[in-house]
Design a protein around this motif. Sequence first.
Motif, PDB file in Angstrom:
ATOM      1  N   LEU A   2       0.847  -1.194   0.000  1.00 35.60           N
ATOM      2  CA  LEU A   2       0.000   0.000   0.000  1.00 35.60           C
ATOM      3  C   LEU A   2       0.879   1.240   0.000  1.00 35.60           C
ATOM      4  CD1 LEU A   2      -2.506  -0.880   2.899  1.00 35.60           C
ATOM      5  CD2 LEU A   2      -2.628  -1.584   0.485  1.00 35.60           C
ATOM      6  N   SER A   3       0.356   2.319  -0.535  1.00 32.49           N
ATOM      7  CA  SER A   3       0.953   3.637  -0.305  1.00 32.49           C
ATOM      8  C   SER A   3      -0.155   4.544   0.211  1.00 32.49           C
ATOM      9  CB  SER A   3       1.569   4.214  -1.586  1.00 32.49           C
ATOM     10  OG  SER A   3       0.568   4.452  -2.560  1.00 32.49           O
ATOM     11  N   TYR A   4       0.223   5.514   1.021  1.00 34.34           N
ATOM     12  CA  TYR A   4      -0.733   6.461   1.579  1.00 34.34           C
ATOM     13  C   TYR A   4       0.039   7.670   2.102  1.00 34.34           C
ATOM     14  CZ  TYR A   4       0.755   4.057   5.849  1.00 34.34           C
ATOM     15  OH  TYR A   4       1.508   3.499   6.847  1.00 34.34           O
ATOM     16  N   VAL A   5      -0.680   8.714   2.425  1.00 35.59           N
ATOM     17  CA  VAL A   5      -0.066   9.952   2.902  1.00 35.59           C
ATOM     18  C   VAL A   5      -0.434  10.159   4.366  1.00 35.59           C
ATOM     19  CG1 VAL A   5       0.062  12.456   2.642  1.00 35.59           C
ATOM     20  CG2 VAL A   5      -0.094  10.990   0.608  1.00 35.59           C
ATOM     21  N   GLN A   6       0.543  10.562   5.146  1.00 40.67           N
ATOM     22  CA  GLN A   6       0.343  10.845   6.566  1.00 40.67           C
ATOM     23  C   GLN A   6       1.080  12.141   6.910  1.00 40.67           C
ATOM     24  OE1 GLN A   6       1.575   7.619   9.105  1.00 40.67           O
ATOM     25  NE2 GLN A   6       1.677   8.909  10.909  1.00 40.67           N
ATOM     26  N   ARG A   7       0.475  12.929   7.777  1.00 40.94           N
ATOM     27  CA  ARG A   7       1.175  14.115   8.252  1.00 40.94           C
ATOM     28  C   ARG A   7       1.716  13.851   9.649  1.00 40.94           C
ATOM     29  NH1 ARG A   7      -0.739  20.496   8.703  1.00 40.94           N
ATOM     30  NH2 ARG A   7       1.239  21.250   9.519  1.00 40.94           N
ATOM     31  N   VAL A   8       2.990  14.099   9.822  1.00 38.27           N
ATOM     32  CA  VAL A   8       3.651  13.916  11.109  1.00 38.27           C
ATOM     33  C   VAL A   8       4.267  15.256  11.500  1.00 38.27           C
ATOM     34  CG1 VAL A   8       5.445  12.695  12.373  1.00 38.27           C
ATOM     35  CG2 VAL A   8       4.123  11.499  10.626  1.00 38.27           C
ATOM     36  N   GLY A   9       3.744  15.880  12.545  1.00 37.51           N
ATOM     37  CA  GLY A   9       4.199  17.217  12.904  1.00 37.51           C
ATOM     38  C   GLY A   9       3.885  18.188  11.789  1.00 37.51           C
ATOM     39  N   ASN A  10       4.910  18.870  11.308  1.00 36.00           N
ATOM     40  CA  ASN A  10       4.730  19.821  10.216  1.00 36.00           C
ATOM     41  C   ASN A  10       5.183  19.266   8.879  1.00 36.00           C
ATOM     42  OD1 ASN A  10       3.705  21.928  11.850  1.00 36.00           O
ATOM     43  ND2 ASN A  10       5.800  22.398  12.543  1.00 36.00           N
ATOM     44  N   ARG A  11       5.349  17.954   8.797  1.00 38.32           N
ATOM     45  CA  ARG A  11       5.816  17.347   7.553  1.00 38.32           C
ATOM     46  C   ARG A  11       4.796  16.339   7.030  1.00 38.32           C
ATOM     47  NH1 ARG A  11      10.858  18.858   6.454  1.00 38.32           N
ATOM     48  NH2 ARG A  11      11.021  17.311   4.773  1.00 38.32           N
ATOM     49  N   TYR A  12       4.773  16.226   5.706  1.00 40.69           N
ATOM     50  CA  TYR A  12       3.917  15.253   5.034  1.00 40.69           C
ATOM     51  C   TYR A  12       4.787  14.081   4.601  1.00 40.69           C
ATOM     52  CZ  TYR A  12       0.682  19.147   4.892  1.00 40.69           C
ATOM     53  OH  TYR A  12      -0.138  20.191   5.257  1.00 40.69           O
ATOM     54  N   GLN A  13       4.279  12.890   4.807  1.00 45.93           N
ATOM     55  CA  GLN A  13       5.060  11.701   4.502  1.00 45.93           C
ATOM     56  C   GLN A  13       4.293  10.793   3.553  1.00 45.93           C
ATOM     57  OE1 GLN A  13       5.914   9.955   8.321  1.00 45.93           O
ATOM     58  NE2 GLN A  13       7.567  11.409   8.765  1.00 45.93           N
ATOM     59  N   LEU A  14       4.968  10.398   2.480  1.00 43.16           N
ATOM     60  CA  LEU A  14       4.449   9.355   1.604  1.00 43.16           C
ATOM     61  C   LEU A  14       4.975   8.037   2.138  1.00 43.16           C
ATOM     62  CD1 LEU A  14       3.080   8.313  -0.989  1.00 43.16           C
ATOM     63  CD2 LEU A  14       5.267   8.698  -2.165  1.00 43.16           C
ATOM     64  N   LYS A  15       4.082   7.155   2.566  1.00 41.99           N
ATOM     65  CA  LYS A  15       4.493   5.919   3.207  1.00 41.99           C
ATOM     66  C   LYS A  15       4.131   4.708   2.360  1.00 41.99           C
ATOM     67  CE  LYS A  15       4.691   7.412   7.998  1.00 41.99           C
ATOM     68  NZ  LYS A  15       4.285   7.122   9.392  1.00 41.99           N
ATOM     69  N   ILE A  16       4.970   3.703   2.480  1.00 42.64           N
ATOM     70  CA  ILE A  16       4.773   2.421   1.821  1.00 42.64           C
ATOM     71  C   ILE A  16       4.682   1.364   2.909  1.00 42.64           C
ATOM     72  CG2 ILE A  16       5.650   0.802   0.095  1.00 42.64           C
ATOM     73  CD1 ILE A  16       5.119   3.608  -1.014  1.00 42.64           C
ATOM     74  N   SER A  17       3.715   0.461   2.797  1.00 48.79           N
ATOM     75  CA  SER A  17       3.577  -0.594   3.798  1.00 48.79           C
ATOM     76  C   SER A  17       3.167  -1.889   3.124  1.00 48.79           C
ATOM     77  CB  SER A  17       2.536  -0.209   4.857  1.00 48.79           C
ATOM     78  OG  SER A  17       1.221  -0.355   4.342  1.00 48.79           O
ATOM     79  N   ASP A  18       3.231  -2.984   3.888  1.00 46.56           N
ATOM     80  CA  ASP A  18       2.644  -4.239   3.432  1.00 46.56           C
ATOM     81  C   ASP A  18       1.135  -4.060   3.310  1.00 46.56           C
ATOM     82  OD1 ASP A  18       5.179  -5.260   3.595  1.00 46.56           O
ATOM     83  OD2 ASP A  18       4.784  -6.578   5.299  1.00 46.56           O
ATOM     84  N   SER A  19       0.469  -5.040   2.708  1.00 44.34           N
ATOM     85  CA  SER A  19      -0.968  -4.938   2.496  1.00 44.34           C
ATOM     86  C   SER A  19      -1.749  -4.910   3.801  1.00 44.34           C
ATOM     87  CB  SER A  19      -1.462  -6.099   1.630  1.00 44.34           C
ATOM     88  OG  SER A  19      -1.298  -7.336   2.311  1.00 44.34           O
ATOM     89  N   ASP A  20      -1.151  -5.406   4.885  1.00 46.55           N
ATOM     90  CA  ASP A  20      -1.824  -5.384   6.185  1.00 46.55           C
ATOM     91  C   ASP A  20      -1.481  -4.136   6.987  1.00 46.55           C
ATOM     92  OD1 ASP A  20       0.800  -5.964   6.765  1.00 46.55           O
ATOM     93  OD2 ASP A  20       0.376  -7.761   7.937  1.00 46.55           O
ATOM     94  N   GLY A  21      -0.786  -3.179   6.364  1.00 45.95           N
ATOM     95  CA  GLY A  21      -0.455  -1.929   7.032  1.00 45.95           C
ATOM     96  C   GLY A  21       0.800  -1.984   7.875  1.00 45.95           C
ATOM     97  N   GLN A  22       1.436  -3.141   7.965  1.00 43.16           N
ATOM     98  CA  GLN A  22       2.641  -3.285   8.770  1.00 43.16           C
ATOM     99  C   GLN A  22       3.885  -3.059   7.909  1.00 43.16           C
ATOM    100  OE1 GLN A  22       2.239  -3.784  12.213  1.00 43.16           O
ATOM    101  NE2 GLN A  22       0.148  -3.370  11.552  1.00 43.16           N
ATOM    102  N   ASN A  23       5.037  -3.049   8.577  1.00 38.27           N
ATOM    103  CA  ASN A  23       6.331  -2.937   7.886  1.00 38.27           C
ATOM    104  C   ASN A  23       6.409  -1.652   7.058  1.00 38.27           C
ATOM    105  OD1 ASN A  23       8.910  -3.977   7.356  1.00 38.27           O
ATOM    106  ND2 ASN A  23       8.246  -4.884   5.433  1.00 38.27           N
TER     107      ASN A  23
END
Length: 437
Positions: free
Chosen positions: A173-194
């Motif tokens: 999966l890929s998705y976007v998350q905001r952490v503090g004042n930064r935006y992060q493009l994240k990659i994870s396994d299909s179950d949201g882990q790793n």
Amino acid sequence: MSVFNRLATFLGLRAILLTSFTALSAVSGVAHADLTVDITGVGSNLYPIAIAPFANEDTAQAQISAIVRADLQNSGRFSNINAGGQPVSESDSVDLAGWKGKGADAFVGGSVNKLANGDYDVRFRLYDTVKQQSLGGLALTSSQANLRMTAHKISDFIYQKLLGVRGAFATRLSYVQRVGNRYQLKISDSDGQNEHIALSSPEPIISPAWSPDGTKVAYVSFERKKPIVYVHDLPTGQRVMISDQKGNNSAPAWSPDGKHLAVALTITGNTQIYLVNADGSGLRRLSQTGGIDTEPSFSPDGQSVYFTSDRGGQPQIYKMSVQGESAGAAQRVTFHGSYNTSPQVSPDGKYLAYISRVGGAFKLYEQDLSTGDATGLTDTVHDESPTFAANGQYILYATESGGRAVLAAVSVDGATHQVLSVKGGDVSHPSWGPFMQ
């Protein structure tokens, strides 16, 4: 209500294009944590399976059997029969009749052994307890870092053998998350882990889209104070600017052969669909209207492009040839409801997932492309950004649950629902990756 869904309450096509880019900056910060999966519904006729602890799996950091159990449970298609705490290897003699008597129609045993070079030899065998026979197994060599993906591959094997459909657990999966004042493009396994961070920026990142081979993600970044489309090579971390035309550059979508991307550009003032080579060359206009055409999505055969347009007065989904409207006018696809956006076609080309405004709510719908029949799949009211699993059995989307922006998944029959969330924070813009090559 999250900023993503405040957008949805007044979502016109111009709002999609002009407002969503800046509105993301108002999202509250989130804690750094893996996505967690909560099942809110399960399908009927669950397949009962017992998965014993694998022999020697305690020598590895990831417990393979537990990951497989969780995969199958979360799919909404299996029920786990308690296999006890005694490890069973793939070579052990198994009392299949005994397991059938305990309610299991299938049984899995396996082993995990560390090799001299630090890798792991992972083996398993799947049994049909009803027919009293082996259904085969695999022997996989895995690094420590890839043990979770190895477990997902085992889940895929079991899913296909027992249900006749290829599993999609070993996808990402890929998705976007905001952490503090930064935006992060994240990659994870299909179950949201790793999970890991592919890109971090002080400016918004939106609309990630996987390449067909699963090695690249296209997305829109505002790091230069305007929306620009990039292609990010995940193995190397290198990226290429694909579209920095005058005005907005948005909504990248890969062609099935990975050679082109469709993008929405405002070169002429109003947003239109264009085709560009994967290296950013060869820009060519596809749609030809005075209205707003956006959110392109390819058909699986690469011959058609689905998109959202307000050419009829309200946003609806249309389809045109990949050659563009110069080869023939686009055809309207959606007729159920007066306001439909965000088209995504299933991998087999049979179904269209989209977002429909129903009585002020924005809900995930699925349309049979052969009959035109449309079905609502969710009971949430702020749904966005649908994306199919590689096997076409599930749809991932962004929505709101408990006052927070989360990701959710629903089976295409609407029977199984999952919520994937980060504690204390919002996630958005999901994209489900393809089968790994």
